[in-house]
Design a protein around this motif. Structure first.
Motif, PDB file in Angstrom:
ATOM      1  N   ASN A   1     -11.563  -2.454  -6.381  1.00  0.00           N
ATOM      2  CA  ASN A   1     -11.651  -2.606  -4.938  1.00  0.00           C
ATOM      3  C   ASN A   1     -10.658  -3.716  -4.585  1.00  0.00           C
ATOM      4  O   ASN A   1     -10.667  -4.781  -5.220  1.00  0.00           O
TER       5      ASN A   1
ATOM      6  N   ASN B   1     -10.223  -5.954  -2.216  1.00  0.00           N
ATOM      7  CA  ASN B   1     -10.690  -7.299  -1.865  1.00  0.00           C
ATOM      8  C   ASN B   1     -11.267  -8.024  -3.077  1.00  0.00           C
ATOM      9  O   ASN B   1     -11.048  -9.223  -3.259  1.00  0.00           O
ATOM     10  N   GLU B   2     -11.980  -7.238  -3.922  1.00  0.00           N
ATOM     11  CA  GLU B   2     -12.555  -7.867  -5.120  1.00  0.00           C
ATOM     12  C   GLU B   2     -11.456  -8.300  -6.086  1.00  0.00           C
ATOM     13  O   GLU B   2     -11.531  -9.362  -6.702  1.00  0.00           O
TER      14      GLU B   2
ATOM     15  N   GLU C   1      -0.571  -0.605  -4.684  1.00  0.00           N
ATOM     16  CA  GLU C   1      -1.509   0.523  -4.713  1.00  0.00           C
ATOM     17  C   GLU C   1      -0.770   1.755  -5.227  1.00  0.00           C
ATOM     18  O   GLU C   1       0.283   2.118  -4.699  1.00  0.00           O
TER      19      GLU C   1
ATOM     20  N   LYS D   1      -8.232  -0.042 -11.967  1.00  0.00           N
ATOM     21  CA  LYS D   1      -8.947   0.598 -10.860  1.00  0.00           C
ATOM     22  C   LYS D   1      -9.836  -0.481 -10.285  1.00  0.00           C
ATOM     23  O   LYS D   1     -10.580  -1.127 -11.032  1.00  0.00           O
TER      24      LYS D   1
ATOM     25  N   LYS E   1     -15.769   5.440  -4.170  1.00  0.00           N
ATOM     26  CA  LYS E   1     -15.473   5.038  -2.792  1.00  0.00           C
ATOM     27  C   LYS E   1     -15.094   3.546  -2.733  1.00  0.00           C
ATOM     28  O   LYS E   1     -15.715   2.723  -3.391  1.00  0.00           O
ATOM     29  N   GLY E   2     -14.055   3.249  -1.990  1.00  0.00           N
ATOM     30  CA  GLY E   2     -13.648   1.854  -1.833  1.00  0.00           C
ATOM     31  C   GLY E   2     -12.755   1.347  -2.953  1.00  0.00           C
ATOM     32  O   GLY E   2     -12.287   0.222  -2.929  1.00  0.00           O
ATOM     33  N   GLU E   3     -12.513   2.204  -3.962  1.00  0.00           N
ATOM     34  CA  GLU E   3     -11.642   1.773  -5.072  1.00  0.00           C
ATOM     35  C   GLU E   3     -10.327   2.527  -5.064  1.00  0.00           C
ATOM     36  O   GLU E   3     -10.253   3.653  -4.590  1.00  0.00           O
ATOM     37  N   SER E   4      -9.296   1.917  -5.595  1.00  0.00           N
ATOM     38  CA  SER E   4      -7.999   2.574  -5.785  1.00  0.00           C
ATOM     39  C   SER E   4      -7.451   2.124  -7.129  1.00  0.00           C
ATOM     40  O   SER E   4      -7.969   1.193  -7.751  1.00  0.00           O
TER      41      SER E   4
ATOM     42  N   SER F   1       0.839  -1.204   0.000  1.00  0.00           N
ATOM     43  CA  SER F   1       0.000   0.000   0.000  1.00  0.00           C
ATOM     44  C   SER F   1       0.874   1.255   0.000  1.00  0.00           C
ATOM     45  O   SER F   1       2.069   1.196   0.301  1.00  0.00           O
TER      46      SER F   1
END
Ligand code: AMP
Ligand code: MN
Ligand code: MN
Length: 330
Positions: free
Chosen positions: A308, A310-311, A259, A306, A268-271, A224
């Protein structure tokens, strides 16, 4: 090859660029060909959109590589090195290419064959190998600086002569480069010999982040932005860490999810992530990377996405169900 030699001989000004987040091959190839053209009396501009990692700043004439570029600059010829896709040189360099004859020199299986002329040799262990052959056809000798650049490109792209792309030519060219002044000990000291304390701490965090798929065939490391901040390291310090994940017994594919710095607004929740993939040879990771819009070689590939986190991890874990001991994923 001959058409390209003729174009090089005939033209005067040359723009040379290699891929973002450059490795030893991207930098070594750029320097070797740039120095050869300069020795022929040509006007050359060497460009890379990223900064040069500290471990490669010992290379002779590395200061010739510029990170800024006037998009209005005009060149007769643009030589794009070690890039499977022209997007990997960045927007300004692409603009410059629109006004030049574009020559694509590369060894990635996923090369899109962009440009007006190409030398794409997927059997070459490194782009530096192709550059060596090209220089043989030019009226210029190989000096210590060119030899060191070519040697470094081949050394790093073959993982110090350990990856599956290591071939006889890799050793033959490196032997010649040493006879022309490349110093294996000096290069190894710079490239692999010294790590900052932060990099060792980053390695510790990377090892701690290891996850293995239920069938044991995929290993995933996650890095990260916070880890880089906490250890005072930069993206370049991640280079090579994935090899620890690949060496684990029974692992067929290693993934390192990195990341990227936040840019602009993200859902939100995405990087934004860069995913590096390495295989033991049984699984074609270039195929997986290409599916996500990236590319590379069958044993080493990457893509940016791009997502999430965990996904993304779950998707990779699901993919690993198809990794068999003998077959390639198709
Ligand atoms: P990396 O993922 O940066 O460790 O790179 C592994 C290999 O895949 C290298 O040969 C890269 O040039 C290639 N590669 C990485 N990312 C991409 C991408 N987005 N598109 C095409 N090739 C890539
Ligand atoms: Mn490269
Ligand atoms: Mn390469």
């Amino acid at each position: 090859m001959q058409t390209i030699i003729n174009q090089i001989k005939r033209n005067r000004s040359f723009f040379l660029a290699s891929h973002t987040h450059p490795d030893g091959d991207a930098i070594g190839s750029l320097l070797a060909l740039g120095l050869a053209l300069k020795a022929m009396g040509k006007d050359v501009q060497l460009f890379n959109p990223s900064h040069i990692p500290a471990v490669y700043r010992f290379l002779p004439s590395v200061h010739m590589i510029e990170q800024r570029l006037d998009p209005d600059a005009q060149f007769d010829v643009a030589l794009i090195l070690d890039c499977g896709d022209i997007d990997r040189i960045g927007g300004d360099a692409k603009t410059v290419c629109q006004k030049s004859l574009v020559i694509n020199i590369d060894h990635h299986v996923t090369n899109t064959r962009f440009g007006d002329l190409q030398i794409i040799d997927v059997n070459a262990c490194a782009t530096a190998e192709i550059i060596y052959h090209l220089i043989q056809h030019l009226p210029v000798g190989i000096d210590c600086a060119i030899a060191t650049a070519i040697y470094t490109g081949i050394l790093t792209d073959t993982g110090s002569f350990r990856f599956s792309n290591t071939n006889r030519t890799a050793f033959a060219i490196c032997e010649r480069m040493i006879s022309m002044g490349a110093d294996p000990y000096q290069v190894a000291q710079h490239v692999y010999g010294t790590y900052s304390l932060g990099r060792i701490k980053l390695l510790n965090l990377a090892l701690d982040s290891l996850e293995i798929s239920p069938n044991g065939k995929l290993s995933v490391m996650t890095m990260s932005q916070r880890m880089l901040r906490e250890t005072g390291t930069q993206a370049e310090d991640i280079d090579g860490i994935i090899n620890y994940a690949r060496r684990i017994e029974d692992v067929k594919v290693a993934a390192l999810i990195h990341e990227l710095p936040a840019n602009g607004s993200m859902p939100k929740g995405e990087s934004q992530f860069h995913v590096s993939l390495r295989s033991d040879g049984g699984v074609d990771v270039a195929h997986i990377a290409a599916h996500y819009g990236g590319g590379g070689h069958s044993g080493a590939a990457g893509f940016s996405t791009k997502a999430n986190l965990n996904e993304l991890k779950k998707e990779l874990m699901d993919l690993s169900e198809a990794f068999s001991d003998t077959c390639e994923v198709t």
